[in-house]
Scaffold this active site. Sequence first.
Site, short mmCIF file in Angstrom:
data_model
loop_
_atom_site.label_atom_id
_atom_site.label_comp_id
_atom_site.label_asym_id
_atom_site.label_seq_id
_atom_site.Cartn_x
_atom_site.Cartn_y
_atom_site.Cartn_z
N LYS A 253 0.85 -1.16 0.02
CA LYS A 253 0.11 0.00 0.10
C LYS A 253 0.90 1.33 0.07
O LYS A 253 1.50 1.37 1.05
CB LYS A 253 -0.90 -0.15 1.21
CG LYS A 253 -2.06 1.19 1.44
CD LYS A 253 -2.82 1.28 2.45
CE LYS A 253 -4.04 2.28 2.11
NZ LYS A 253 -3.43 3.54 2.06
N ARG A 274 -7.95 10.87 -7.22
CA ARG A 274 -8.98 10.20 -6.48
C ARG A 274 -10.45 10.63 -6.41
O ARG A 274 -11.51 10.17 -6.83
CB ARG A 274 -8.71 9.65 -5.28
CG ARG A 274 -9.81 8.97 -4.30
CD ARG A 274 -9.08 9.18 -2.90
NE ARG A 274 -10.10 8.68 -1.89
CZ ARG A 274 -9.87 7.81 -0.96
NH1 ARG A 274 -8.89 7.18 -0.92
NH2 ARG A 274 -10.96 7.35 -0.32
N LYS A 428 -7.66 -2.46 3.50
CA LYS A 428 -6.33 -2.02 3.74
C LYS A 428 -5.95 -2.42 5.09
O LYS A 428 -6.76 -2.46 6.17
CB LYS A 428 -6.55 -0.34 3.63
CG LYS A 428 -7.37 0.29 4.45
CD LYS A 428 -7.62 1.65 3.92
CE LYS A 428 -8.68 2.37 4.59
NZ LYS A 428 -9.20 3.41 3.85
P1 AMP Z 1 -6.93 5.14 2.35
O1 AMP Z 1 -6.74 6.38 1.21
O2 AMP Z 1 -6.32 4.89 3.49
O3 AMP Z 1 -8.43 4.74 2.23
O4 AMP Z 1 -6.16 3.87 1.10
C1 AMP Z 1 -7.15 3.60 -0.04
C2 AMP Z 1 -5.98 4.37 -0.89
O5 AMP Z 1 -4.70 3.49 -0.83
C3 AMP Z 1 -6.42 4.26 -2.36
O6 AMP Z 1 -7.06 5.02 -2.93
C4 AMP Z 1 -5.01 4.22 -3.02
O7 AMP Z 1 -4.71 5.66 -3.29
C5 AMP Z 1 -4.13 4.07 -2.15
N1 AMP Z 1 -3.20 2.71 -2.59
C6 AMP Z 1 -1.84 2.50 -2.36
N2 AMP Z 1 -1.41 1.24 -2.67
C7 AMP Z 1 -2.53 0.60 -3.31
C8 AMP Z 1 -2.86 -0.52 -3.90
N3 AMP Z 1 -1.80 -1.60 -4.07
N4 AMP Z 1 -3.99 -0.91 -4.43
C9 AMP Z 1 -4.95 -0.12 -4.03
N5 AMP Z 1 -5.05 1.22 -3.61
C10 AMP Z 1 -3.51 1.37 -3.22
#
Ligand code: AMP
Length: 593
Positions: A253, A274, A428
């Site tokens: 991630k 996004r 996540k």
């Molecule tokens: P969060 O912003 O904490 O809700 O986490 C989701 C975000 O992680 C996604 O919108 C992406 O911007 C990011 N992200 C980073 N690596 C990945 C991955 N391998 N697959 C999907 N999203 C990812």
Amino acid sequence: MKYLEFAESCERISAISKRLEIRSLLSDLIRPLVPEDVPPVLYMLQGLLRPEYEGVELGAGDALVLKALAVATGLGEDSLKDRVRARGDMGEVASEVLSEQRVRYQSEGLAVTEVYAALLDIARTGGEGSQESKVGGIARMLSRTSPVEAKHLVRFLLGKLRLGVKEMTILDALAEVYGGSDPKKARVEIEEAFNVSPDLGEIGTLLAQGGLNALSAVSLRWGRPVRPMLAERERSLAGLFERMGKSLALEYKYDGLRVQAHVDASGNVRLFSRRLEDLSAQFPDVVASLPGAFENLPVIAEGECVPVDVETGELRPFQDISRRRGRKYDLERMTEEVPVRLFLFDLLLRGKDSLLGMPYPDRRKALEAVVRRGDRVELATRAIVSTVPDAEAFFQRALLDGCEGVMAKSLAPESRYKAGARGFLWIKYKREYTTELGDTIDAVIVGAYRGRGKRAQWYGAFLMALFDPDRGGFATLCKVGTGFDEASLARLTERLDRSAVPAKPSTVDTGFTPDLWVDPQIVLELRGAELSLSPVHSAASGLIREGYGLALRFPRFTGKFREDKGPEDATTVREAVEMYQGQVRKVESPAKP
Ligand code: AMP
């Protein structure tokens, strides 16, 4: 539809705030529309002329609209300005002055489509003389409006319509109007279409022309972003398996900016965030690298754009990339100062085929087949895991490589790309950590790496170690290539060449092989995000956990050469262990009320 009806609806909507009431007013407004009226009405309700991601702006500021109002009413700009100052809303003032001039607006009313076309025209007018022609265009409209029309038109022009009409409420109203006997089911279908084509004008037109069935025509299109699929969260790795079954994919991630890259057959590129903003102008380096990064075009691919240290190849903290967001100037300098790499993790369109309905394993396979990996574009690192210890090992590797955690992805047949939806097909799992280590660390240079690009004449990154009094030697903590200006690099290069040794000094314990080994002498002050367990760095090896040492995450040189310290005065591995433990206590202790 007459613009008057639209303006009167705006008047009613602006007086209420409950979503249900707004929805019913919207339904009444939308129901009688012919298809051509639908896009103007739906865009203008949101204060827009086109979907937000197209970035169409009117370019009509206060002064320009005031001037147009003066022309349309024959009143002086100064007196209008005074009234606006007293009233605080130019829309109200426009409405008042037109009421005072009662005889003027006897002409045939404006149609919604007429106003919309004129506004689009104003938005598209640029270059020399454009201000005058904008004033003329606005004045012509205002001279034909009634007070209530003038009020909402002026507010619209100034970007102050603010009806509080959310996209989701418009979808509710569309479902009510076009949803037939089952508006709830229709609402779901309409939102699904909107997730793939977040253009209310298009969705509304299709519904007005052919009802719900017409939505099957919605497909991916270059330059029109898809609303991104979102992830749920889990607090434990075991929880991932409970949700996803025996085996699952884990991806790094990355902590950067999510980017949806659209590349058409001729290599034209659009990047979307996004939130569907167009990022293309802010990342010319990414735009330039994308056409060559795929075997076949067109494609729509998704990834995370992350700042990288080109010297060490390591990832940099998210804060770095935020310096590049929203910039209009100095783009070239920022491209050099904050180089980025795009780690792709999904493929939505390949050639003519939409991959949205394909399960994740197939999309990933297609992505791997189409991407040409390089300096700027990479694949997200991933592994398929079936046990918690394997997941833990991958998670630790992700942290070590500068990621904020892992993204678990379901391998199930139903793991399609769910645009705009948050669900448990993606989960996540992050570790919370303090963003800045409270204290600095003094570490010793034991090796150096040749610089790249503009730094090719110097060493560009350094292998740093802590002192271990028990073993009487040095054990490595990190590579650092950030925080150095040209003068420090020049100075270090000269000094390191003088202290170069032909092979790894026996006092140094490391698994790394730098381009140059040096006698440990020079002490640099470093800062970083935190200390983390590391299977590759040897500092404090085995003191906290068998098989692990400590590493400094996101290290950077503070600019301070610790000339006052000899190598044996550097931070010791024991001190680092204490810092690590203090940090763990901080993370684990409950938040104070
Ligand atoms: P969060 O912003 O904490 O809700 O986490 C989701 C975000 O992680 C996604 O919108 C992406 O911007 C990011 N992200 C980073 N690596 C990945 C991955 N391998 N697959 C999907 N999203 C990812």
